[in-house]
Scaffold this motif. Structure first.
Motif, PDB file in Angstrom:
ATOM      1  N   TRP A 107       0.833  -1.209   0.000  1.00 36.81           N
ATOM      2  CA  TRP A 107       0.000   0.000   0.000  1.00 36.81           C
ATOM      3  C   TRP A 107       0.867   1.259   0.000  1.00 36.81           C
ATOM      4  O   TRP A 107       0.631   2.195  -0.777  1.00 36.81           O
ATOM      5  CB  TRP A 107      -0.898   0.031   1.236  1.00 36.81           C
ATOM      6  CG  TRP A 107      -2.091  -0.857   1.234  1.00 36.81           C
ATOM      7  CD1 TRP A 107      -2.356  -1.898   2.104  1.00 36.81           C
ATOM      8  CD2 TRP A 107      -3.243  -0.783   0.369  1.00 36.81           C
ATOM      9  NE1 TRP A 107      -3.567  -2.469   1.832  1.00 36.81           N
ATOM     10  CE2 TRP A 107      -4.141  -1.808   0.775  1.00 36.81           C
ATOM     11  CE3 TRP A 107      -3.590   0.042  -0.688  1.00 36.81           C
ATOM     12  CZ2 TRP A 107      -5.363  -2.019   0.141  1.00 36.81           C
ATOM     13  CZ3 TRP A 107      -4.815  -0.170  -1.331  1.00 36.81           C
ATOM     14  CH2 TRP A 107      -5.681  -1.189  -0.907  1.00 36.81           C
ATOM     15  N   HIS A 127      -6.144  -1.003   3.656  1.00 34.25           N
ATOM     16  CA  HIS A 127      -5.393   0.234   3.448  1.00 34.25           C
ATOM     17  C   HIS A 127      -5.048   0.827   4.817  1.00 34.25           C
ATOM     18  O   HIS A 127      -5.890   0.849   5.727  1.00 34.25           O
ATOM     19  CB  HIS A 127      -6.247   1.211   2.639  1.00 34.25           C
ATOM     20  CG  HIS A 127      -5.565   2.491   2.287  1.00 34.25           C
ATOM     21  ND1 HIS A 127      -5.323   3.490   3.217  1.00 34.25           N
ATOM     22  CD2 HIS A 127      -5.074   2.964   1.110  1.00 34.25           C
ATOM     23  CE1 HIS A 127      -4.721   4.505   2.640  1.00 34.25           C
ATOM     24  NE2 HIS A 127      -4.553   4.220   1.356  1.00 34.25           N
ATOM     25  N   THR A 218      -6.317  -1.722  -8.299  1.00 35.12           N
ATOM     26  CA  THR A 218      -6.112  -2.468  -7.058  1.00 35.12           C
ATOM     27  C   THR A 218      -7.098  -3.612  -6.896  1.00 35.12           C
ATOM     28  O   THR A 218      -8.309  -3.446  -7.082  1.00 35.12           O
ATOM     29  CB  THR A 218      -6.257  -1.510  -5.851  1.00 35.12           C
ATOM     30  OG1 THR A 218      -5.273  -0.478  -5.937  1.00 35.12           O
ATOM     31  CG2 THR A 218      -6.083  -2.257  -4.531  1.00 35.12           C
ATOM     32  N   TYR A 220      -8.139  -6.061  -3.757  1.00 34.92           N
ATOM     33  CA  TYR A 220      -8.009  -6.294  -2.324  1.00 34.92           C
ATOM     34  C   TYR A 220      -8.769  -7.568  -1.963  1.00 34.92           C
ATOM     35  O   TYR A 220      -9.964  -7.685  -2.232  1.00 34.92           O
ATOM     36  CB  TYR A 220      -8.541  -5.104  -1.525  1.00 34.92           C
ATOM     37  CG  TYR A 220      -8.544  -5.316  -0.033  1.00 34.92           C
ATOM     38  CD1 TYR A 220      -7.433  -5.849   0.627  1.00 34.92           C
ATOM     39  CD2 TYR A 220      -9.655  -4.988   0.732  1.00 34.92           C
ATOM     40  CE1 TYR A 220      -7.441  -6.050   1.995  1.00 34.92           C
ATOM     41  CE2 TYR A 220      -9.665  -5.174   2.105  1.00 34.92           C
ATOM     42  CZ  TYR A 220      -8.558  -5.712   2.736  1.00 34.92           C
ATOM     43  OH  TYR A 220      -8.556  -5.914   4.093  1.00 34.92           O
ATOM     44  N   THR A 237     -11.750   0.104   3.157  1.00 37.37           N
ATOM     45  CA  THR A 237     -10.638   0.217   2.215  1.00 37.37           C
ATOM     46  C   THR A 237     -11.058   0.785   0.865  1.00 37.37           C
ATOM     47  O   THR A 237     -10.302   1.548   0.244  1.00 37.37           O
ATOM     48  CB  THR A 237      -9.954  -1.158   2.053  1.00 37.37           C
ATOM     49  OG1 THR A 237      -9.282  -1.480   3.284  1.00 37.37           O
ATOM     50  CG2 THR A 237      -8.952  -1.167   0.925  1.00 37.37           C
TER      51      THR A 237
END
Length: 279
Positions: A107, A127, A218, A220, A237
């Motif tokens: 991150w 995050h 991204t 996640y 996040t």
């Protein structure tokens, strides 16, 4: 998969490497208390699709890059290591993947060096901004994260974790990590200075500066049985990513996603890479 030594100004790092030298570059960052070995199934899957994959043993985990003082493990140094790896490997841009502490470093790297990353994949770790918010507002997350405070005690933590054939260290894997991998991690972290170096990541203090939103595409991945990171931080996040974002939830899976759900994680990784470039 073969071994590789990566020489930087911070020392010599051990790494696992696989895939064709001209393949799409992918770097994988492990967390605590593991090594680059955690990624062996994902390394094989990525290499089979033509990626050039490197999984380093990070600062403190590599004997040749094991500074003694906790402040040497501040996140800015860990991010500098990632950039130094890429420079040494000749990678102008690359895909970055991280789990646990490796996810936190990923991150911060995406925040500090977005132009270097083609994509970002983070497993388990929310995050840092989302985690900070949750620690202020969510009692469940504060309870989950209390171990981070406990592990700052030294040398009591090391002695406790390694006593009785590393019984406490072994318990952290919660029966979810293959036994041969557990034995490899315990051997590695039982060597003089290794566990202290790994725990120095927790003892290094707060990061220098603040982290903002992420513009890199991204993925996640969070699992519902994660003991360290609860749903509040995981769901928060998405507010910290401005770029293309995918949130994948693995039901019934613990914190040890790369080894507990290797096929699912490899599939998600490959889908993310294909969505943002050719393999």
């Amino acid at each position: 998969m073969t071994g590789l030594s990566i020489s930087t100004d911070a020392g010599v790092f051990d790494a696992i490497v696989a895939g064709p030298p001209e393949g799409r570059p992918v770097m994988l960052l492990h967390g605590f208390p593991q090594t680059g070995l955690v990624w062996q199934r994902q390394i094989a899957a990525l290499a089979a699709q033509g990626c050039r994959v490197v999984a380093p043993d990070q600062r403190g985990y590599s004997p040749g890059a094991r500074p003694s003082r906790p402040e040497h493990y501040r996140v800015n140094h860990l991010v500098d290591d990632v950039v130094a790896f890429a420079e040494e490997l000749g990678w102008a841009t690359f895909d970055l993947i991280g789990h646990d502490w490796g996810g936190a470093v990923a991150w911060w790297t995406a925040h500090a060096h977005p132009a270097r990353l083609r994509t970002l994949t983070v497993v388990s770790t929310p995050h840092p901004g989302a985690l900070a918010t949750s620690l202020r507002t969510d009692e469940d997350q504060r309870t989950r994260s209390h171990y981070m405070i406990d592990w700052r005690e030294t040398p009591a933590t090391e002695e406790h974790m390694l006593a009785h054939d590393a019984r406490e260290l072994r318990s952290l894997y919660a029966g979810k990590v293959p036994q041969d991998s557990v034995e490899a991690y315990v051997r590695h972290l039982s060597r003089p200075g290794a566990l202290t170096a790994a725990l120095n990541w927790y003892r290094a203090g707060r990061p220098d500066g603040t982290i903002g939103v992420i513009d890199v595409p991204t993925l996640y991945v969070w699992s519902t049985q994660d003991s360290a990171f609860g749903p509040t931080a995981a769901q928060e996040t998405r507010r910290w990513v401005n770029g293309p974002f995918r949130f994948a939830t693995l039901k019934g899976v613990s914190h040890w996603v790369p080894e507990e759900a290797p096929e699912t994680l490899s599939r998600l990784m490959l889908e993310h890479l294909r969505a943002h470039g050719e393999l």
